[in-house]
Design a protein around this motif. Structure first.
Motif, PDB file in Angstrom:
ATOM      1  N   PHE A 125       0.848  -1.181   0.000  1.00 24.95           N
ATOM      2  CA  PHE A 125       0.000   0.000   0.000  1.00 24.95           C
ATOM      3  C   PHE A 125       0.889   1.237   0.000  1.00 24.95           C
ATOM      4  CE2 PHE A 125       0.376  -1.924   4.205  1.00 24.95           C
ATOM      5  CZ  PHE A 125       1.077  -0.949   4.894  1.00 24.95           C
ATOM      6  N   ARG A 126       0.265   2.392  -0.170  1.00 27.86           N
ATOM      7  CA  ARG A 126       1.022   3.644  -0.224  1.00 27.86           C
ATOM      8  C   ARG A 126       1.617   3.967   1.138  1.00 27.86           C
ATOM      9  NH1 ARG A 126      -0.332   9.435  -0.155  1.00 27.86           N
ATOM     10  NH2 ARG A 126      -2.374   8.835   0.634  1.00 27.86           N
ATOM     11  N   PRO A 127       2.946   4.127   1.228  1.00 23.15           N
ATOM     12  CA  PRO A 127       3.569   4.392   2.535  1.00 23.15           C
ATOM     13  C   PRO A 127       3.374   5.843   2.964  1.00 23.15           C
ATOM     14  CG  PRO A 127       5.245   4.325   0.828  1.00 23.15           C
ATOM     15  CD  PRO A 127       3.938   3.983   0.155  1.00 23.15           C
ATOM     16  N   THR A 128       2.245   6.136   3.558  1.00 20.58           N
ATOM     17  CA  THR A 128       1.960   7.488   4.021  1.00 20.58           C
ATOM     18  C   THR A 128       2.829   7.830   5.224  1.00 20.58           C
ATOM     19  OG1 THR A 128       0.189   6.686   5.461  1.00 20.58           O
ATOM     20  CG2 THR A 128      -0.420   7.286   3.209  1.00 20.58           C
ATOM     21  N   ILE A 129       2.812   9.098   5.595  1.00 22.52           N
ATOM     22  CA  ILE A 129       3.593   9.522   6.755  1.00 22.52           C
ATOM     23  C   ILE A 129       3.094   8.825   8.016  1.00 22.52           C
ATOM     24  CG2 ILE A 129       4.192  11.508   8.185  1.00 22.52           C
ATOM     25  CD1 ILE A 129       4.121  13.239   5.766  1.00 22.52           C
ATOM     26  N   ARG A 130       1.784   8.628   8.111  1.00 27.04           N
ATOM     27  CA  ARG A 130       1.241   7.955   9.282  1.00 27.04           C
ATOM     28  C   ARG A 130       1.756   6.516   9.381  1.00 27.04           C
ATOM     29  NH1 ARG A 130      -5.192   7.711  10.959  1.00 27.04           N
ATOM     30  NH2 ARG A 130      -4.879   6.895  13.069  1.00 27.04           N
ATOM     31  N   ALA A 136       0.258   8.646  15.821  1.00 26.74           N
ATOM     32  CA  ALA A 136       0.626   9.300  14.566  1.00 26.74           C
ATOM     33  C   ALA A 136      -0.581   9.997  13.941  1.00 26.74           C
ATOM     34  CB  ALA A 136       1.209   8.267  13.596  1.00 26.74           C
ATOM     35  N   GLY A 137      -1.759   9.347  14.025  1.00 29.40           N
ATOM     36  CA  GLY A 137      -2.959   9.988  13.503  1.00 29.40           C
ATOM     37  C   GLY A 137      -3.304  11.269  14.230  1.00 29.40           C
ATOM     38  N   ARG A 138      -3.108  11.253  15.549  1.00 34.50           N
ATOM     39  CA  ARG A 138      -3.408  12.455  16.334  1.00 34.50           C
ATOM     40  C   ARG A 138      -2.417  13.571  16.022  1.00 34.50           C
ATOM     41  NH1 ARG A 138      -6.489  13.551  20.697  1.00 34.50           N
ATOM     42  NH2 ARG A 138      -5.842  15.252  22.062  1.00 34.50           N
ATOM     43  N   VAL A 139      -1.138  13.195  15.847  1.00 37.29           N
ATOM     44  CA  VAL A 139      -0.125  14.206  15.547  1.00 37.29           C
ATOM     45  C   VAL A 139      -0.336  14.789  14.157  1.00 37.29           C
ATOM     46  CG1 VAL A 139       2.340  14.551  15.166  1.00 37.29           C
ATOM     47  CG2 VAL A 139       1.574  13.215  17.132  1.00 37.29           C
ATOM     48  N   LEU A 140      -0.751  13.941  13.205  1.00 36.16           N
ATOM     49  CA  LEU A 140      -0.889  14.377  11.821  1.00 36.16           C
ATOM     50  C   LEU A 140      -2.280  14.895  11.490  1.00 36.16           C
ATOM     51  CD1 LEU A 140       1.067  11.499  10.052  1.00 36.16           C
ATOM     52  CD2 LEU A 140       1.873  13.795  10.559  1.00 36.16           C
ATOM     53  N   ARG A 141      -3.174  14.963  12.477  1.00 36.10           N
ATOM     54  CA  ARG A 141      -4.523  15.451  12.213  1.00 36.10           C
ATOM     55  C   ARG A 141      -4.533  16.861  11.618  1.00 36.10           C
ATOM     56  NH1 ARG A 141      -8.301  14.848  17.193  1.00 36.10           N
ATOM     57  NH2 ARG A 141      -7.645  12.694  16.815  1.00 36.10           N
ATOM     58  N   PRO A 142      -3.691  17.784  12.101  1.00 38.26           N
ATOM     59  CA  PRO A 142      -3.668  19.109  11.461  1.00 38.26           C
ATOM     60  C   PRO A 142      -3.258  19.057   9.997  1.00 38.26           C
ATOM     61  CG  PRO A 142      -2.659  19.198  13.637  1.00 38.26           C
ATOM     62  CD  PRO A 142      -2.885  17.759  13.337  1.00 38.26           C
ATOM     63  N   LEU A 143      -2.360  18.127   9.642  1.00 36.09           N
ATOM     64  CA  LEU A 143      -1.979  18.004   8.240  1.00 36.09           C
ATOM     65  C   LEU A 143      -3.159  17.560   7.382  1.00 36.09           C
ATOM     66  CD1 LEU A 143       1.590  16.408   8.312  1.00 36.09           C
ATOM     67  CD2 LEU A 143       0.960  18.753   7.750  1.00 36.09           C
ATOM     68  N   GLY A 144      -3.993  16.661   7.927  1.00 33.70           N
ATOM     69  CA  GLY A 144      -5.192  16.259   7.200  1.00 33.70           C
ATOM     70  C   GLY A 144      -6.128  17.433   6.974  1.00 33.70           C
ATOM     71  N   ARG A 145      -6.246  18.292   7.974  1.00 33.30           N
ATOM     72  CA  ARG A 145      -7.093  19.478   7.815  1.00 33.30           C
ATOM     73  C   ARG A 145      -6.523  20.418   6.755  1.00 33.30           C
ATOM     74  NH1 ARG A 145      -8.860  23.290  12.945  1.00 33.30           N
ATOM     75  NH2 ARG A 145     -10.007  24.876  11.773  1.00 33.30           N
ATOM     76  N   ILE A 146      -5.194  20.569   6.746  1.00 32.47           N
ATOM     77  CA  ILE A 146      -4.558  21.407   5.733  1.00 32.47           C
ATOM     78  C   ILE A 146      -4.788  20.826   4.335  1.00 32.47           C
ATOM     79  CG2 ILE A 146      -2.338  22.253   4.905  1.00 32.47           C
ATOM     80  CD1 ILE A 146      -1.395  22.349   7.807  1.00 32.47           C
TER      81      ILE A 146
END
Length: 385
Positions: free
Chosen positions: A7-12, A110-120
């Motif tokens: 699968f795609r190796p996302t940052i998460r 990781a999901g909690r840390v990257l949540r702002p990136l998802g919003r961006i």
């Protein structure tokens, strides 16, 4: 390094593998150290050799002192090996369970840390669909992610102001140009109505009147383009088939003059938007299909409901359109290269640009695909109510 993943190796995913891998490596190192220290400790507590003069009996067997000491050593080694194996099995089981928990916890963290990136990312996608009024407005601690979001908001503010200024300039310039063009048209029509005018003067007047009419079309197109780039605030249910019918009636005369057959398959499809602008979509697509066609060709328009809205499709015969030209046909004042598409009587080069702007203002999509026998198929989808 992560190309082997299915699968795609996302940052998460990468952060999850990093957190879990570090925990797993630390657990393996800790287990090896525990095993080594325990083995050393068991070796240090080995029983000392016994010295006695007579033999001793163990389980009914008489042993010499040497045999008895060897028996004790072997028994101690067997007990130590059993204890170490039990420790290793249980520790590995615990380590695997804790590794699963660590990967799950790392994924959640990781999901909690990257949540702002998802919003961006979501805001950037909405902006990409011409909604420049959206902002991230990220709350939280003043960290790198908030700094990135604030920088992105500042960039959107500058872009929004720039596009607003551009639209206002186009609209104001177009309004200023309409008055002298209308005066020129009136003067030319008055001159052409003079029965005493010579044939040369009549021909010159007709040429100037056609040029003036094309300039008026250009100004009207610029006005409509500036208007359609704005966000729609008033959306009402519009029947796509009725819009297509009105556009067909306005195109029949031109299609007849160019010997182009019009076909229609109109099914009811209700969408949300501005009826006048949606009619402009159908009209511009039909006019473009008729003008860039060949004598004896045809133009077909269809409407149909689709999940989440309605679809309008305009197909036409005509010259073969290269695939590499499709990405440019929606740009203002651009025409597909070819001798039969460069004549000035075919328009001012804003038809498809206006169509794309109106579609974007309605949060819809437009797709152009070349037909195998020549011509294009334009597919427009508009969201429903």
């Amino acid at each position: 390094m992560l190309a082997w993943l299915p699968f795609r190796p996302t940052i998460r995913i990468r952060l999850t593998l990093l957190y879990g891998g570090m925990f797993l490596m630390a657990g393996v190192v800790l287990l090896m150290l525990m095993y080594f220290f325990l083995r050393q400790a068991l070796h240090d507590v080995a029983p000392p050799p016994f010295i006695f003069e007579k033999g001793t009996t163990v389980n009914g067997v008489v042993m010499t002192p040497e045999q008895f000491n060897q028996f004790l050593v072997k028994r101690h080694e067997a007990a130590s090996s059993a204890a170490l194996n039990t420790l290793l099995r249980k520790s590995l089981t615990v380590l695997v369970c804790l590794a699963v928990i660590a990967f799950a916890a790392g994924y959640a963290m990781a999901g909690r840390v990257l949540r702002p990136l998802g919003r961006i990312t979501r805001t950037a996608r909405e902006v990409a669909s011409s909604d420049l009024h959206r902002r991230i407005e990220l709350d939280g601690p003043d960290d790198e992610l908030k700094e990135l979001a604030d920088t992105f908001d500042d960039m959107l503010d500058r872009l929004d102001h720039s596009f607003d200024s551009q639209r206002r300039f186009v609209a104001n310039a177009s309004h200023e140009l309409r008055t002298p063009l209308a005066i020129n048209r009136t003067l030319l029509e008055v001159q052409l109505s003079d029965p005493d005018a010579s044939n040369d003067l009549q021909q010159l007047g007709k040429t100037l009147l056609a040029t003036n009419e094309r300039s008026e079309q250009l100004v009207e197109g610029l006005l409509l383009l500036a208007r359609s780039d704005n966000e729609l605030t008033d959306r009402r249910p519009v029947e796509f088939s009725e819009v297509a019918t009105r556009a067909l009636e306005q195109t029949r005369a031109e299609a007849g003059n160019r010997e182009v057959e019009l076909r229609a398959t109109l099914h009811p499809a209700t969408v949300a938007g501005n009826g006048v602008l949606l009619e402009r979509i159908a009209l511009n697509l039909l006019q473009n299909a008729v003008r860039y066609n060949s004598a004896g060709g045809w133009v077909e328009i269809t409407t149909a409901p689709v999940p989440g809205g309605g679809e309008l499709v305009v197909s036409n015969t005509g010259p073969v359109v290269p695939g590499y030209e499709l990405e440019h046909i929606f740009e203002p004042f651009r025409r597909v290269k070819g001798a039969d598409r460069t004549r000035s009587d075919k328009g001012v080069g804003l038809g498809l640009s206006i169509v794309r702007s109106v579609v974007r203002a309605h949060h819809g999509t437009i797709e152009a695909t070349p037909r195998s026998g020549g011509g294009l198929t334009m597919r427009v989808r508009i969201p429903g109510v």
